[in-house]
Motif scaffolding. Structure first.
Motif, PDB file in Angstrom:
ATOM      1  N   ARG A   1     -29.447 -45.487  39.436  1.00 35.67           N
ATOM      2  CA  ARG A   1     -29.345 -45.564  40.893  1.00 35.67           C
ATOM      3  C   ARG A   1     -28.001 -45.029  41.367  1.00 35.67           C
ATOM      4  NH1 ARG A   1     -29.913 -51.282  42.109  1.00 35.67           N
ATOM      5  NH2 ARG A   1     -27.764 -51.325  41.410  1.00 35.67           N
ATOM      6  N   LEU A   2     -26.931 -45.403  40.685  1.00 37.89           N
ATOM      7  CA  LEU A   2     -25.603 -44.929  41.079  1.00 37.89           C
ATOM      8  C   LEU A   2     -25.487 -43.417  40.911  1.00 37.89           C
ATOM      9  CD1 LEU A   2     -22.623 -45.104  41.815  1.00 37.89           C
ATOM     10  CD2 LEU A   2     -22.155 -45.834  39.454  1.00 37.89           C
ATOM     11  N   VAL A   3     -25.885 -42.903  39.756  1.00 36.73           N
ATOM     12  CA  VAL A   3     -25.771 -41.462  39.519  1.00 36.73           C
ATOM     13  C   VAL A   3     -26.645 -40.688  40.496  1.00 36.73           C
ATOM     14  CG1 VAL A   3     -26.198 -39.618  37.841  1.00 36.73           C
ATOM     15  CG2 VAL A   3     -25.116 -41.747  37.097  1.00 36.73           C
ATOM     16  N   ASP A   4     -27.846 -41.190  40.789  1.00 40.38           N
ATOM     17  CA  ASP A   4     -28.712 -40.512  41.755  1.00 40.38           C
ATOM     18  C   ASP A   4     -28.072 -40.461  43.134  1.00 40.38           C
ATOM     19  OD1 ASP A   4     -30.657 -39.950  39.913  1.00 40.38           O
ATOM     20  OD2 ASP A   4     -31.973 -41.617  40.447  1.00 40.38           O
ATOM     21  N   SER A   5     -27.401 -41.549  43.530  1.00 39.46           N
ATOM     22  CA  SER A   5     -26.750 -41.549  44.845  1.00 39.46           C
ATOM     23  C   SER A   5     -25.570 -40.583  44.867  1.00 39.46           C
ATOM     24  CB  SER A   5     -26.302 -42.967  45.221  1.00 39.46           C
ATOM     25  OG  SER A   5     -25.232 -43.421  44.409  1.00 39.46           O
ATOM     26  N   LEU A   6     -24.853 -40.454  43.753  1.00 42.62           N
ATOM     27  CA  LEU A   6     -23.767 -39.479  43.672  1.00 42.62           C
ATOM     28  C   LEU A   6     -24.304 -38.050  43.722  1.00 42.62           C
ATOM     29  CD1 LEU A   6     -21.580 -41.174  40.907  1.00 42.62           C
ATOM     30  CD2 LEU A   6     -20.925 -40.840  43.293  1.00 42.62           C
ATOM     31  N   LEU A   7     -25.410 -37.814  43.043  1.00 42.74           N
ATOM     32  CA  LEU A   7     -26.025 -36.489  43.069  1.00 42.74           C
ATOM     33  C   LEU A   7     -26.509 -36.128  44.466  1.00 42.74           C
ATOM     34  CD1 LEU A   7     -28.054 -36.579  39.732  1.00 42.74           C
ATOM     35  CD2 LEU A   7     -26.284 -34.913  40.309  1.00 42.74           C
ATOM     36  N   ALA A   8     -26.982 -37.133  45.215  1.00 40.30           N
ATOM     37  CA  ALA A   8     -27.549 -36.879  46.543  1.00 40.30           C
ATOM     38  C   ALA A   8     -26.489 -36.744  47.625  1.00 40.30           C
ATOM     39  CB  ALA A   8     -28.514 -38.012  46.920  1.00 40.30           C
ATOM     40  N   ALA A   9     -25.232 -37.017  47.305  1.00 42.13           N
ATOM     41  CA  ALA A   9     -24.183 -37.000  48.324  1.00 42.13           C
ATOM     42  C   ALA A   9     -23.848 -35.572  48.730  1.00 42.13           C
ATOM     43  CB  ALA A   9     -22.938 -37.719  47.808  1.00 42.13           C
ATOM     44  N   GLU A  10     -23.233 -35.455  49.911  1.00 48.33           N
ATOM     45  CA  GLU A  10     -22.839 -34.155  50.462  1.00 48.33           C
ATOM     46  C   GLU A  10     -21.379 -33.881  50.115  1.00 48.33           C
ATOM     47  OE1 GLU A  10     -22.883 -30.776  51.538  1.00 48.33           O
ATOM     48  OE2 GLU A  10     -24.711 -31.716  52.316  1.00 48.33           O
ATOM     49  N   TYR A  11     -21.124 -32.783  49.390  1.00 51.68           N
ATOM     50  CA  TYR A  11     -19.766 -32.413  48.995  1.00 51.68           C
ATOM     51  C   TYR A  11     -19.303 -31.119  49.663  1.00 51.68           C
ATOM     52  CZ  TYR A  11     -20.736 -35.890  45.397  1.00 51.68           C
ATOM     53  OH  TYR A  11     -21.075 -37.050  44.751  1.00 51.68           O
ATOM     54  N   CYS A  12     -20.125 -30.559  50.529  1.00 48.74           N
ATOM     55  CA  CYS A  12     -19.761 -29.336  51.268  1.00 48.74           C
ATOM     56  C   CYS A  12     -19.311 -28.204  50.334  1.00 48.74           C
ATOM     57  CB  CYS A  12     -18.676 -29.637  52.296  1.00 48.74           C
ATOM     58  SG  CYS A  12     -19.204 -30.774  53.606  1.00 48.74           S
ATOM     59  N   GLY A  13     -19.920 -28.146  49.152  1.00 46.38           N
ATOM     60  CA  GLY A  13     -19.613 -27.080  48.216  1.00 46.38           C
ATOM     61  C   GLY A  13     -18.345 -27.272  47.410  1.00 46.38           C
ATOM     62  N   HIS A  14     -17.668 -28.395  47.557  1.00 45.67           N
ATOM     63  CA  HIS A  14     -16.431 -28.639  46.818  1.00 45.67           C
ATOM     64  C   HIS A  14     -16.731 -29.075  45.386  1.00 45.67           C
ATOM     65  CE1 HIS A  14     -13.997 -29.485  50.757  1.00 45.67           C
ATOM     66  NE2 HIS A  14     -14.548 -28.298  50.721  1.00 45.67           N
ATOM     67  N   THR A  15     -15.819 -28.774  44.496  1.00 45.13           N
ATOM     68  CA  THR A  15     -15.956 -29.173  43.097  1.00 45.13           C
ATOM     69  C   THR A  15     -15.572 -30.636  42.933  1.00 45.13           C
ATOM     70  OG1 THR A  15     -15.491 -26.938  42.312  1.00 45.13           O
ATOM     71  CG2 THR A  15     -15.176 -28.732  40.742  1.00 45.13           C
ATOM     72  N   MET A  16     -16.426 -31.399  42.249  1.00 43.80           N
ATOM     73  CA  MET A  16     -16.199 -32.827  42.083  1.00 43.80           C
ATOM     74  C   MET A  16     -16.363 -33.197  40.607  1.00 43.80           C
ATOM     75  SD  MET A  16     -15.410 -35.627  43.552  1.00 43.80           S
ATOM     76  CE  MET A  16     -15.495 -34.875  45.183  1.00 43.80           C
ATOM     77  N   PRO A  17     -15.263 -33.386  39.864  1.00 47.67           N
ATOM     78  CA  PRO A  17     -15.387 -33.770  38.457  1.00 47.67           C
ATOM     79  C   PRO A  17     -15.876 -35.199  38.304  1.00 47.67           C
ATOM     80  CG  PRO A  17     -13.081 -33.717  39.120  1.00 47.67           C
ATOM     81  CD  PRO A  17     -13.869 -33.187  40.280  1.00 47.67           C
ATOM     82  N   LEU A  18     -16.724 -35.424  37.316  1.00 44.58           N
ATOM     83  CA  LEU A  18     -17.295 -36.742  37.054  1.00 44.58           C
ATOM     84  C   LEU A  18     -17.088 -37.102  35.592  1.00 44.58           C
ATOM     85  CD1 LEU A  18     -19.114 -39.236  37.735  1.00 44.58           C
ATOM     86  CD2 LEU A  18     -21.075 -37.779  37.153  1.00 44.58           C
ATOM     87  N   THR A  19     -16.587 -38.319  35.343  1.00 43.21           N
ATOM     88  CA  THR A  19     -16.479 -38.859  33.992  1.00 43.21           C
ATOM     89  C   THR A  19     -17.334 -40.111  33.903  1.00 43.21           C
ATOM     90  OG1 THR A  19     -14.225 -38.033  33.661  1.00 43.21           O
ATOM     91  CG2 THR A  19     -14.933 -39.847  32.261  1.00 43.21           C
ATOM     92  N   ILE A  20     -18.219 -40.158  32.911  1.00 43.93           N
ATOM     93  CA  ILE A  20     -19.028 -41.358  32.667  1.00 43.93           C
ATOM     94  C   ILE A  20     -18.488 -42.020  31.405  1.00 43.93           C
ATOM     95  CG2 ILE A  20     -21.323 -42.290  32.209  1.00 43.93           C
ATOM     96  CD1 ILE A  20     -22.524 -39.950  33.673  1.00 43.93           C
ATOM     97  N   MET A  21     -18.003 -43.243  31.563  1.00 43.93           N
ATOM     98  CA  MET A  21     -17.460 -44.006  30.440  1.00 43.93           C
ATOM     99  C   MET A  21     -18.495 -45.027  29.987  1.00 43.93           C
ATOM    100  SD  MET A  21     -13.519 -44.676  31.658  1.00 43.93           S
ATOM    101  CE  MET A  21     -13.117 -45.368  30.051  1.00 43.93           C
ATOM    102  N   VAL A  22     -18.892 -44.949  28.720  1.00 42.98           N
ATOM    103  CA  VAL A  22     -19.883 -45.855  28.142  1.00 42.98           C
ATOM    104  C   VAL A  22     -19.167 -46.796  27.191  1.00 42.98           C
ATOM    105  CG1 VAL A  22     -22.043 -46.020  26.871  1.00 42.98           C
ATOM    106  CG2 VAL A  22     -21.627 -44.039  28.350  1.00 42.98           C
TER     107      VAL A  22
END
Length: 494
Positions: A146-167
């Motif tokens: 749910r969290l990752v889907d909401s991040l994917l669905a967000a609007e970034y206006c074409g900007h680069t957004m680095p993501l780190t997933i810590m398990v």
């Protein structure tokens, strides 16, 4: 209605539309000439069209509510998933789903988003604060999706957004499999698994993930101009969280504007520590805890019932359910928390319930904001809508064996902001010095008062810290020096 059957050639009341063969409709002989037959046929056509329209109106297309949402989750998606999907007794489900991009209000949504991305703040040559997102995962697969889907669905206006997933160590196999299959289309993606690699760790715990995110062991040393957004997996973000975060940073953190901006180094002159995406409903540092409505508290509700006016305010309380931390305060917080975990004595925050918290990272951030007099920027929207929400799912703290407090979803799960017009009403916002200020307990105050209390607290504890540093032979544990680096070098705020 569905299931009602009508005979052929009957009107809505069940009466024949025309005489049947071999019967009489009246005592007068039936004269079925061409003109009367044409009239009856026209009447029949009108009735059939009416019946068809009624069927479409009442039945419509297949019920879409039965179809699973793209972000909904099953409670049995893997072993241990029930532990991560707590629904407290006596409370209804409060799950909020974020729709995919451009699905709200059809074309109006697309036009409104384009209009935001066309603002000067999002132009090619505009300042672009660096933001790094860190997602913490362990054994709540449905929550993580749910969290990752909401991040994917967000609007970034074409900007680069680095993501780190810590398990964390000991994660579900299904969680490991899922994160390896994540397709992050907004920038670089890095996966950090605690019990993999050359130096595996059995388990960091949620506090360990907080202090290790942005460190050299996890994602490369945080730069002095990079803002950090840590997200636990039971959080969900609004499609507009990045738009709000960037506008807030440009106005109050990197622009250098009068009354709010600070140098690009991230040293928060005036004590700004970060930007919260979430609006709290509960004062959690008092016992008993009490509910709070910031719209009413700030006096922004209209005289008539309903509605409300979007507003920004400052509060000393840090937020753990979606908060963007400025670079310099975050780096100094890491140093402070590490010193505290290694035995450096901490202050008692007067009358704060956090003094008794034994496992929370937030306890140390509360101490730091108390000692430094620092504040966070908070939003206040109608209906307490926020740029992030907390789904209050069972984990290390919520529902844990050591936590005896009752947590109700209604006190923590707030609606996500889906109305872009509310966000647009905030800009241009007031200068930082003009914003209302609340202390750790949501009481009205001034930043100068918070600053003065911090100076007094540091003076009261400086001797203890120096003595401990000598005994431990660890000059790095001098908390007073850490705090002096965080406190503004300028005069105290108003």
């Amino acid at each position: 209605p569905r299931g009602r059957r009508r005979g052929r050639g009957l009107d809505l009341n069940g009466a024949p539309l025309y005489p049947q063969r071999g019967t009489r409709s009246s005592r007068l002989p039936c004269r079925c000439d061409d003109r009367s037959m044409q009239s009856r046929q026209q009447s029949l056509a009108i009735v059939l069209l009416l019946l068809l329209s009624l069927s479409l109106f009442f039945l419509g297309p297949e019920d879409q509510s039965a179809a699973p949402s793209a972000l909904s989750s099953d409670a049995d998606e893997g072993e241990g998933e029930q532990e991560g999907s707590l629904l407290l007794a006596g409370e209804g489900s409060s799950t909020l789903h974020t729709p995919p991009p451009h699905s709200i209000d059809g074309e109006e949504r697309i036009e409104s988003v384009d209009s935001v991305c066309d603002l000067p703040e999002f132009a090619v040559g505009a300042p672009r604060p660096k933001i790094a997102i860190f997602v913490f995962a362990w054994r709540r697969l449905a929550s993580l999706r749910r969290l990752v889907d909401s991040l994917l669905a967000a609007e970034y206006c074409g900007h680069t957004m680095p993501l780190t997933i810590m398990v964390d160590g000991g994660a579900l196999a299904a969680v490991r499999e899922y994160v390896r299959g994540v397709e992050w289309r907004h920038g670089p993606l890095r996966l950090v698994v605690a019990d993999d690699g050359p130096a595996p760790v059995a388990s960091l715990g949620i506090r360990g993930m907080w202090i290790n995110c942005s460190s050299l062991a996890s994602a490369g040393e945080l730069r002095d101009d990079e803002h950090i957004l840590p997200l636990e997996d039971d959080i969900e973000v609004s499609p507009y969280f990045y738009v709000y975060a960037k506008l807030a940073l440009l106005r109050y953190a990197v622009s250098g504007e009068e009354g709010g901006g600070v140098p690009a180094s991230g040293h928060a002159a005036g004590g700004l520590l970060g930007v919260s995406l979430y609006t709290p409903r509960l004062v959690e540092l008092t016992m008993p805890r009490r509910r709070v409505d910031m719209q009413a508290d700030l006096g922004t509700l209209p005289a008539s019932a309903g509605g409300g006016v979007p507003h920004l305010y400052l509060q000393q309380l840090p937020c753990s359910w979606g908060s963007l931390f400025l670079p310099r305060p975050w780096l100094l917080f890491r140093a402070y928390m590490q010193a505290r975990l290694e035995g450096a004595p901490g202050p008692l925050v007067p009358r704060s319930a956090s003094n008794g918290w034994s496992t929370s990272w937030k306890k140390f951030m509360i101490e730091l904001s108390h000692l430094s007099g620092g504040v966070f920027l908070y939003p206040s929207f109608p209906n307490q809508s926020s740029l992030s929400t907390n789904h209050l799912e069972k984990g290390e703290h919520i529902g844990g064996k050591k936590n005896k407090l009752t947590h109700r979803p209604i006190d923590f799960t707030v609606p996500l902001l889906l109305n872009l017009s509310d966000l647009r009403q905030l800009w241009p916002p007031q200068p930082l010095d003009a914003l209302p200020v609340r202390d750790l307990f949501t009481r009205p105050t001034r930043r100068s008062e918070l600053h003065a209390r911090g100076i007094e607290a540091i003076a009261a504890h400086r001797g203890v810290w120096r003595s401990h540093a000598r005994e431990a032979a660890a000059p790095a544990l001098r908390l007073d020096r850490i705090l002096e680096r965080l406190l503004p070098a300028t005069t105290a705020p108003r």
